[in-house]
Design a protein around this motif. Structure first.
Motif, mmCIF file in Angstrom:
data_model
loop_
_atom_site.group_PDB
_atom_site.id
_atom_site.type_symbol
_atom_site.label_atom_id
_atom_site.label_comp_id
_atom_site.label_asym_id
_atom_site.label_seq_id
_atom_site.Cartn_x
_atom_site.Cartn_y
_atom_site.Cartn_z
ATOM 1 N N ALA A 1 0.874 -1.181 0.000
ATOM 2 C CA ALA A 1 0.000 0.000 0.000
ATOM 3 C C ALA A 1 0.905 1.222 0.000
ATOM 4 C CB ALA A 1 -0.896 -0.015 1.241
ATOM 5 N N PRO A 2 0.358 2.403 -0.279
ATOM 6 C CA PRO A 2 1.190 3.603 -0.164
ATOM 7 C C PRO A 2 1.789 3.688 1.245
ATOM 8 C CG PRO A 2 -0.872 4.131 -1.266
ATOM 9 C CD PRO A 2 -0.990 2.709 -0.762
ATOM 10 N N VAL A 3 3.058 4.037 1.324
ATOM 11 C CA VAL A 3 3.762 4.034 2.601
ATOM 12 C C VAL A 3 3.386 5.262 3.419
ATOM 13 C CG1 VAL A 3 6.015 4.032 3.730
ATOM 14 C CG2 VAL A 3 5.672 2.722 1.619
ATOM 15 N N ASP A 4 3.006 5.023 4.661
ATOM 16 C CA ASP A 4 2.767 6.086 5.635
ATOM 17 C C ASP A 4 4.069 6.217 6.425
ATOM 18 O OD1 ASP A 4 2.195 7.567 7.913
ATOM 19 O OD2 ASP A 4 0.271 6.582 8.286
ATOM 20 N N TRP A 5 4.869 7.225 6.103
ATOM 21 C CA TRP A 5 6.187 7.351 6.709
ATOM 22 C C TRP A 5 6.115 7.675 8.194
ATOM 23 C CZ3 TRP A 5 9.888 4.863 4.692
ATOM 24 C CH2 TRP A 5 9.894 4.625 3.312
#
Length: 140
Positions: A102-106
């Protein structure tokens, strides 16, 4: 030093490196072909795999983050499909986060690194982290 199996231009390695090396006393090493981060002891690994079982083959996760998790958090994190139990590290309380799932949540990654660091760094380094502020609390 042997070459890492993950090239330096791997999709998420640069940002992962920036966050991990912001922890007090953190250093990067290559171990068993993987980029690792340590502060006294290992607290993060880039890339991993699962063990094969009688019902499923081993699965490679070349762009993943392996961290040691707080035992109180392990069950909740394991319910998230982005997480997996990594080969060799799993029995010691580690989980892997598939950075390609999934899109990375930094911010989430910084919090996972903080949790892992606190599990292994020792009281002096954790006190220094608390005094200086964690990368998980900093906004870039």
């Amino acid at each position: 030093m042997p070459a890492a199996s993950t090239p330096d231009d791997a999709a998420h390695l640069g940002e992962l490196r920036r966050l991990a090396l912001a922890f007090p006393g953190a250093e990067e090493r290559v171990s068993h072909g993987r980029v690792t981060f340590r502060a006294r002891l290992l607290f993060a690994v880039h890339g991993g795999m699962t063990k094969a079982t009688t019902t499923s083959p081993a699965r490679q996760y070349p762009d993943a983050l392996l961290v040691k998790v707080d035992p109180a958090e392990e069950a909740a994190l394991a319910q998230d499909p982005r997480f997996f139990v990594p080969a060799y590290y799993g029995p010691a309380g580690w989980l892997g986060l598939d950075l390609e799932a999934a899109p990375v949540d930094w911010q989430e990654v910084a919090e996972l690194l903080d949790m892992s660091y606190r599990e292994v760094a020792g009281p002096r380094l954790v006190a220094r982290l608390d005094a200086e502020g964690s990368p998980a609390g900093r906004r870039s």
